[in-house]
Motif scaffolding. Structure first.
Motif, PDB file in Angstrom:
ATOM      1  N   MET A 149      57.264  67.026  75.619  1.00 58.49           N
ATOM      2  CA  MET A 149      58.582  66.833  76.229  1.00 58.49           C
ATOM      3  C   MET A 149      58.596  67.249  77.694  1.00 58.49           C
ATOM      4  O   MET A 149      57.643  67.776  78.224  1.00 58.49           O
TER       5      MET A 149
ATOM      6  N   ASP B 134      54.102  68.483  75.882  1.00 59.36           N
ATOM      7  CA  ASP B 134      54.699  68.054  74.623  1.00 59.36           C
ATOM      8  C   ASP B 134      55.374  69.241  73.933  1.00 59.36           C
ATOM      9  O   ASP B 134      56.545  69.174  73.591  1.00 59.36           O
ATOM     10  N   THR B 135      54.618  70.328  73.732  1.00 57.13           N
ATOM     11  CA  THR B 135      55.209  71.539  73.155  1.00 57.13           C
ATOM     12  C   THR B 135      54.640  72.773  73.857  1.00 57.13           C
ATOM     13  O   THR B 135      53.568  72.723  74.458  1.00 57.13           O
ATOM     14  N   ILE B 136      55.365  73.862  73.769  1.00 61.18           N
ATOM     15  CA  ILE B 136      54.880  75.130  74.350  1.00 61.18           C
ATOM     16  C   ILE B 136      55.380  76.286  73.493  1.00 61.18           C
ATOM     17  O   ILE B 136      56.525  76.276  73.027  1.00 61.18           O
TER      18      ILE B 136
ATOM     19  N   GLU C  49      51.544  74.173  62.778  1.00 60.95           N
ATOM     20  CA  GLU C  49      52.911  74.210  63.306  1.00 60.95           C
ATOM     21  C   GLU C  49      53.827  74.775  62.226  1.00 60.95           C
ATOM     22  O   GLU C  49      53.548  74.644  61.023  1.00 60.95           O
TER      23      GLU C  49
ATOM     24  N   ARG D 278      61.216  73.099  65.182  1.00 62.57           N
ATOM     25  CA  ARG D 278      59.754  73.174  65.085  1.00 62.57           C
ATOM     26  C   ARG D 278      59.233  74.075  66.197  1.00 62.57           C
ATOM     27  O   ARG D 278      59.747  74.048  67.310  1.00 62.57           O
ATOM     28  N   THR D 279      58.196  74.857  65.863  1.00 61.29           N
ATOM     29  CA  THR D 279      57.661  75.756  66.894  1.00 61.29           C
ATOM     30  C   THR D 279      56.876  75.007  67.962  1.00 61.29           C
ATOM     31  O   THR D 279      56.678  75.523  69.055  1.00 61.29           O
ATOM     32  N   GLY D 280      56.417  73.806  67.640  1.00 57.58           N
ATOM     33  CA  GLY D 280      55.373  73.212  68.467  1.00 57.58           C
ATOM     34  C   GLY D 280      54.047  73.781  68.015  1.00 57.58           C
ATOM     35  O   GLY D 280      53.982  74.635  67.124  1.00 57.58           O
TER      36      GLY D 280
ATOM     37  N   VAL E  69      59.280  75.523  72.199  1.00 53.51           N
ATOM     38  CA  VAL E  69      59.876  74.221  72.509  1.00 53.51           C
ATOM     39  C   VAL E  69      59.268  73.204  71.560  1.00 53.51           C
ATOM     40  O   VAL E  69      58.053  72.983  71.583  1.00 53.51           O
ATOM     41  N   GLY E  70      60.088  72.615  70.698  1.00 53.19           N
ATOM     42  CA  GLY E  70      59.558  71.651  69.736  1.00 53.19           C
ATOM     43  C   GLY E  70      60.424  70.408  69.646  1.00 53.19           C
ATOM     44  O   GLY E  70      61.515  70.350  70.212  1.00 53.19           O
ATOM     45  N   LYS E  71      59.925  69.411  68.910  1.00 52.75           N
ATOM     46  CA  LYS E  71      60.665  68.169  68.708  1.00 52.75           C
ATOM     47  C   LYS E  71      61.786  68.381  67.696  1.00 52.75           C
ATOM     48  O   LYS E  71      61.787  69.322  66.920  1.00 52.75           O
TER      49      LYS E  71
ATOM     50  N   SER F  60      64.823  67.743  72.454  1.00 58.05           N
ATOM     51  CA  SER F  60      63.968  68.851  72.018  1.00 58.05           C
ATOM     52  C   SER F  60      64.812  70.075  71.700  1.00 58.05           C
ATOM     53  O   SER F  60      65.946  70.194  72.151  1.00 58.05           O
ATOM     54  N   HIS F  61      64.231  70.945  70.886  1.00 56.90           N
ATOM     55  CA  HIS F  61      64.924  72.160  70.473  1.00 56.90           C
ATOM     56  C   HIS F  61      64.148  73.357  70.982  1.00 56.90           C
ATOM     57  O   HIS F  61      62.956  73.470  70.766  1.00 56.90           O
TER      58      HIS F  61
END
Lengths: 172, 172
Positions: free
Chosen positions: A1, A42-44, A96, A159-161, B46-48, B55-56
């Motif tokens: 993202m 995308d995720t962190i 995840e 979701r944590t990513g 930070v996840g989908k 994102s959440h």
């Protein structure tokens, strides 16, 4: 993202682990760097380590192999960065964690608890008309489980990513 | 971790959920806001979500109740923020995911697998002289498990930081 995306022919997913010192502004510096360079995060995740005042960041991002090289060079210039780890999915454990709130009437509850058990998911909290389910695994496994939950009605997802670590079986 | 800390008498842990649009630079804007206002971020994920292009984010931070009010006001001014959720630990499910690489000779392996089972942790990957263990639960449970692992020798830790969701049993 979140950050602008540079398209290229050979883009694929990369996962990078970064050890950083807990200094004010590290996250701002890092995300500013990504934004300026056009990296597509995308995720962190940012969590504690066993070492006081050192945090561990895991970032998943899309890009070519050159993107990753550039990223590593840029990161190495940031004084707060202690170490960068290439978490290549072929040599790493990739996991995840996901919380999902699903609509569930009393009638549906048993159904949902059974499906959860089958997928080694865990009903954490039951309400009058919804429940919170926890599932852990590869990101694709979580995608599949969420697809299954759609017909019941997904109210929230968190979701944590990606969390990842180099495999012990590689001798790392 | 990471941002400057404002001390006050009534500081305690807050968890905030933020739904954001996937626009370039959102993370930079957010972390810049935290840095400028002196908020002390402990963890961030930070996840989908189930909604495309949304994102959440879950942030845990220390501060007084006024800090949280200020934060919410500031966040509401950011156009990319869709929704802010107060994830008060008393009314929320609070979880964390952790990967830990522990030194383990062949002799120690059985010991470690048994301790893991007792704590509902999961040996994911076995190497010649180390193993990767996964544990999920309340952050304090993970702290305890990591304390137990110390005597074997912790080689790496990667924690997601807090993932949280309002309880279904609150009617949320």
């Amino acid at each position: 993202m979140i950050e602008a995306k540079k398209k290229s022919e050979s883009e694929h997913k990369h996962i990078v682990g970064i050890l950083v010192e807990d200094q004010p502004g590290v996250l701002t510096k890092l995300s500013g760097l990504f934004a300026r360079r056009g990296f597509n995060i995308d995720t962190i995740i940012v969590g504690k380590t066993a070492i006081p005042l050192v945090s561990h960041i895991v970032i998943s991002l899309y890009g070519g192999d050159r993107t990753l090289e550039q990223l590593e060079k840029q990161l190495n210039k940031l004084v707060d960065v202690v170490k960068i780890i290439d978490l290549n999915p072929e040599r790493s454990v990739v996991r995840e964690h996901c919380l999902v709130k699903v609509a569930s009437s009393a009638k549906m509850r048993e159904d949902l608890v059974n499906i959860s058990k089958l997928h080694k998911a865990n009903a954490l909290d039951l309400g009058k008309d919804s429940m919170v389910i926890e599932i852990v695994g590869k990101p694709e496994k979580i995608d599949n489980f969420l697809s299954l939950m759609k017909k019941y009605g997904i109210k929230e997802v968190s979701r944590t990513g990606i969390n990842a670590m180099q495999r012990a079986s590689n001798g790392k």
